[in-house]
Design an enzyme around this catalytic site. Structure first.
Site, mmCIF file in Angstrom:
data_model
loop_
_atom_site.group_PDB
_atom_site.id
_atom_site.type_symbol
_atom_site.label_atom_id
_atom_site.label_comp_id
_atom_site.label_asym_id
_atom_site.label_seq_id
_atom_site.Cartn_x
_atom_site.Cartn_y
_atom_site.Cartn_z
ATOM 1 N N GLU A 83 0.845 -1.196 0.000
ATOM 2 C CA GLU A 83 0.000 0.000 0.000
ATOM 3 C C GLU A 83 0.878 1.243 0.000
ATOM 4 O OE1 GLU A 83 -3.844 2.141 2.118
ATOM 5 O OE2 GLU A 83 -2.801 0.559 3.226
ATOM 6 N N GLU A 108 4.845 4.567 3.966
ATOM 7 C CA GLU A 108 4.371 5.838 4.531
ATOM 8 C C GLU A 108 5.580 6.675 4.908
ATOM 9 O OE1 GLU A 108 2.650 8.938 5.431
ATOM 10 O OE2 GLU A 108 1.271 7.308 4.875
ATOM 11 N N ASP A 157 -2.692 12.245 -1.998
ATOM 12 C CA ASP A 157 -2.737 13.705 -1.945
ATOM 13 C C ASP A 157 -3.196 14.221 -3.307
ATOM 14 O OD1 ASP A 157 -2.163 16.472 -1.850
ATOM 15 O OD2 ASP A 157 -0.542 16.144 -0.421
ATOM 16 N N LYS A 161 -3.856 22.391 -6.821
ATOM 17 C CA LYS A 161 -3.443 23.499 -7.679
ATOM 18 C C LYS A 161 -2.968 22.962 -9.026
ATOM 19 C CE LYS A 161 -2.026 26.646 -3.961
ATOM 20 N NZ LYS A 161 -0.900 27.442 -3.385
ATOM 21 N N ASP A 193 -11.530 10.694 -3.740
ATOM 22 C CA ASP A 193 -12.812 11.381 -3.602
ATOM 23 C C ASP A 193 -12.768 12.745 -4.289
ATOM 24 O OD1 ASP A 193 -11.107 12.628 -1.851
ATOM 25 O OD2 ASP A 193 -12.521 12.751 -0.194
ATOM 26 N N THR A 254 -12.646 4.511 6.519
ATOM 27 C CA THR A 254 -11.862 5.293 7.458
ATOM 28 C C THR A 254 -12.551 6.625 7.744
ATOM 29 O OG1 THR A 254 -10.619 6.382 5.704
ATOM 30 C CG2 THR A 254 -9.747 4.281 6.531
ATOM 31 N N GLU A 257 -12.304 8.844 4.645
ATOM 32 C CA GLU A 257 -13.293 8.592 3.601
ATOM 33 C C GLU A 257 -14.677 9.040 4.042
ATOM 34 O OE1 GLU A 257 -14.992 4.934 0.789
ATOM 35 O OE2 GLU A 257 -13.299 4.599 2.143
#
Length: 275
Positions: A83, A108, A157, A161, A193, A254, A257
Site C-alpha cells: 500500500e 508511509e 494527496d 493546484k 474522492d 476510514t 473517507e
C-alpha cells in the site's frame, strides 16, 4: 506518495530519472508521548531498515525487492500486497488481521502515520505486516519482475493546484514500474474522492496497453481539469462517460473517507489489472 524515460528490459535494469518530482512535502512530524512509546516498542518488529541513511527517504543502493528478500523478511512464500501512502494504517492493518496468509508492506513517509500503523499492528501482534518509510516510486524502481500481487493507492494527496498536478503520485513512470513489479493478472487498486483526480487517473491509465481497466461502473466526468478553489467550474464543462469499479470491499471505511462522503463527494474506485 518521477519520470522514467524508457521501460527497463530486465530485472536489474535501473530506470533513468529525468527529474525527481516528489508527491509529498516532508513536514516535521513530532510524536506525542503515546506515539513515541509505540515507535520505541514496535520499530524493531515492523519498520524495515531500507533507508539510505538517517532521516533519508531514499532506499539503500544495495537493496532490491526480490522473491528472496520477501521470503527472508516474512519467512514464507505468501502473496505480497503493497500500500502506497498508508496514512494511519487503518486499511492495511485491518486487511493484515483479516488475511493472515497474505503479506503486507505499508509505505508511509510521515512519522505519525508510521507510529499509528505500528501501534495498531502491535496491539494485535500481527506478524504479516511490515512498514517502510521510503519514497514509493524508488521502491518500485528497484523491484524485480512479478514480485507483488497487488498495489493499493487509496486517497492520495490530490495536489489541487493546477501547477502541482505533476506531483500527483499516479504518473506514467510509476505505472511502468508497478506493472513490472506486479505478477501477471495482479491489480493496482486506486481510490479518490476528488473528481479532478479521477479524471487524472483515467488520463494516465486507460490508454495503457499493459493494464486493463476491470471496472464495470459508468460514471460521468468533466473532460477538462480545474484547479484549487474553482472545482465548481467543472459542472459547466463538457462531460464524458468513463468506466470505474465498484467500491473495493477490502477497504475499510476510514474517518478520512467518511468525511469525504459527509461533504457530498463521490468516491471513485479503480482496479487496473496487469496484462
Amino acid at each position: 506518495m518521477h519520470e522514467l524515460e524508457e521501460q527497463p528490459t530486465n530485472d536489474t535494469a535501473q530506470p533513468r530519472h529525468e527529474h525527481l518530482v516528489l508527491s509529498f512535502v516532508r513536514r516535521s512530524g513530532r510524536l506525542d508521548a503515546r506515539l513515541q512509546r509505540a515507535w520505541d516498542t514496535y520499530a524493531d518488529t515492523y519498520l524495515l531498515p531500507l533507508n539510505a541513511g538517517e532521516g533519508s527517504l531514499d532506499i539503500r543502493d544495495d537493496w532490491r525487492l526480490t522473491d528472496d528478500w520477501i521470503r527472508s523478511t516474512w519467512g514464507n512464500d505468501h502473496p505480497l500486497i503493497v500500500e502506497i501512502g498508508t496514512g494511519q494504517g487503518e486499511n492495511i492493518v485491518a486487511a493484515a488481521a483479516q488475511h493472515p496468509q497474505t503479506n503486507y508492506l505499508a509505505l508511509e513517509v510521515y512519522d505519525p502515520g508510521v507510529a499509528h500503523t505500528m501501534l495498531r499492528a502491535g496491539k494485535q501482534q500481527l506478524g504479516n505486516l511490515r512498514i517502510a518509510q521510503i519514497n514509493a516510486p524508488e521502491l518500485f524502481a528497484k523491484a524485480d519482475t512479478a514480485t507483488v500481487n497487488e498495489v493499493w493507492t487509496f486517497f492520495p494527496d490530490p495536489w489541487p493546484k493546477m501547477k502541482h498536478h505533476k506531483r500527483r503520485i499516479v504518473q506514467p513512470a510509476l505505472a511502468e514500474a508497478i506493472h513490472r513489479a506486479l505478477i501477471p493478472g495482479g491489480l493496482w487498486r486506486i481510490a479518490t474522492d476528488i473528481e479532478d483526480y479521477a479524471l487524472h487517473v483515467h488520463e494516465i491509465m486507460d490508454a495503457r496497453t499493459d493494464f486493463r481497466n476491470t471496472g464495470d461502473v459508468t460514471v460521468s466526468l468533466p473532460t477538462g481539469h480545474v484547479g484549487k478553489g474553482n472545482a465548481d467550474l467543472a459542472q459547466d464543462m463538457p462531460h464524458a462517460d468513463f468506466v470505474e469499479s465498484a467500491r473495493f470491499d477490502g477497504r475499510v471505511l476510514t474517518n478520512f473517507e467518511k468525511k469525504g462522503l459527509d461533504a457530498g463527494r463521490v468516491i471513485h474506485d479503480f482496479a487496473y489489472q496487469a496484462i
